[in-house]
Design a protein around this motif. Structure first.
Motif: not given
Length: 359
Positions: A269, A273-274, A20, A256
């Motif tokens: 998530v 992550y997002a 990421t 993702v």
């Protein structure tokens, strides 16, 4: 020919997280991008010099000066006193503009911003400092709240795209398109005049002594609630729309999709992550917003008669108070540059791609 055995990642190495933008590679996370930070610092130092130079010459290009405006309000000042005032303010016609510029830099390096004729010959640092406290407290708090609500709300709306939460975007966007002076006047008309819930303006009530007491703090909060609420309402739509659009872009990324395929919890998530990657552009915008906090919201301070830096700048411009104008502009310029520098530092540590400028 012997084959080279592939090197396996460490057991605690998360390939998804390392891929990421926000997380970066483990090997590069601890590296401090000194060359990048030094280059940005030099750039901002040059920008500061240019801003201070413009700050010096621009008021002197205006018609009239502070002494002329002061003499128009005080007819009993003798010509000798007027010349003494010009010399005191660095406006002596016998001194060249270049010498005035050098003298101005000498005063700046000693922390002397001059005196303000508009405020009874008080030091500019004292006048600006008193107004700065009110602006930072009110506009800073409102901006921080709007950023937090808008960013978190935008992340949730983007994560649950297609749900009923999407209705928040057009509502908040519509509120942000309303002219602020009209929004403030409507708030005063409804909540101050009609309902009587909040005061019409000012930072605290008449007769209240400024001191660290529960009565004074409560009165300040009561007076500041309505202008703070209008700032939050007016700026919430931009933060929410920006974060929601970035979330829609990030949710289509492969990492993702892989994280969801691994069966990770949706909350992890979403936030790890997002949202962690989608928030990067918001940081730059927030840094700019922090810089302009010092400038204040002039319209808000005029509508609510709030004693902030924005109203102080407007009064200084109308009175042609050079020293006060230059002091306010200098504080605003330094705050914007520092906010941008902090944003660049945050980017250098959060986004490993920024460090590639060192190569």
């Amino acid at each position: 020919m012997s084959a080279v055995a592939p090197q396996l990642p460490a057991p605690d190495f998360d390939a998804i997280e390392a891929g990421t933008t926000a997380a970066g590679a483990v090997a590069g996370r601890s590296r401090i991008p000194w060359r990048f930070l030094g280059g940005r610092a030099l750039f901002y130092l040059f920008t500061l010099w240019a801003a201070i130079t413009i700050n010096f010459f621009l008021p002197r290009m205006m018609k009239g000066d502070a002494v002329t405006a002061y003499l128009a309000r005080n007819r009993n000042v003798t010509p000798e006193a007027a010349e003494a005032l010009r010399a005191l303010l660095g406006l002596d016609t016998d001194t060249s503009l270049w010498q005035q510029y050098l003298d101005y830099w000498g005063l700046l390096l000693r922390g002397d911003l001059g005196i303000s004729l508009l405020h009874g010959m008080r030091p500019v640092t004292e006048v600006v400092g008193q107004s700065l406290i009110w602006t930072v407290a009110l506009v800073g708090f409102a901006t921080l709240v709007a950023f937090a609500i808008g960013t978190i709300g935008g992340a949730i709306v983007g994560w649950r795209r297609g749900s009923r939460l999407d209705a928040l975007i057009p509502i908040t966007t519509f509120l942000s398109t309303i002219p602020y002076f009209w929004l403030g006047l409507v708030a005063i008309s409804v909540f101050s005049v009609a309902l009587g819930w909040f005061p019409i303006g000012k930072a605290y009530g008449v007769g209240v002594k400024p001191e660290w007491s529960a009565e004074f703090i409560g009165d300040v909060l009561h007076h500041g609630f309505l202008p703070a609420a209008t700032i939050i309402i007016a700026s919430l739509g931009g933060w929410m729309l920006g974060m929601r659009n970035m979330m829609l872009t990030v949710l289509d990324e492969d990492y993702v999709t892989v994280a969801q395929a691994k069966g990770l919890p949706n909350q992890r998530v979403l936030w790890r992550y997002a949202a962690r990657n989608a928030v990067l552009p918001q940081i730059q915008s927030f840094a700019l917003a922090l810089g302009f906090i010092v400038g204040g919201t002039i319209v808000m301070e005029v509508v609510f008669s709030y004693p902030g830096v924005g109203k102080l700048l407007l009064d200084a411009t109308n009175a042609k108070d050079y020293a006060l104008m230059q002091g306010v502009f200098l504080v605003i310029t330094i705050s914007v540059l520092l906010a941008n520098l902090l944003a660049d530092v945050a980017y250098a540590f959060l986004d490993p791609r920024t460090r590639q400028t060192e190569a």
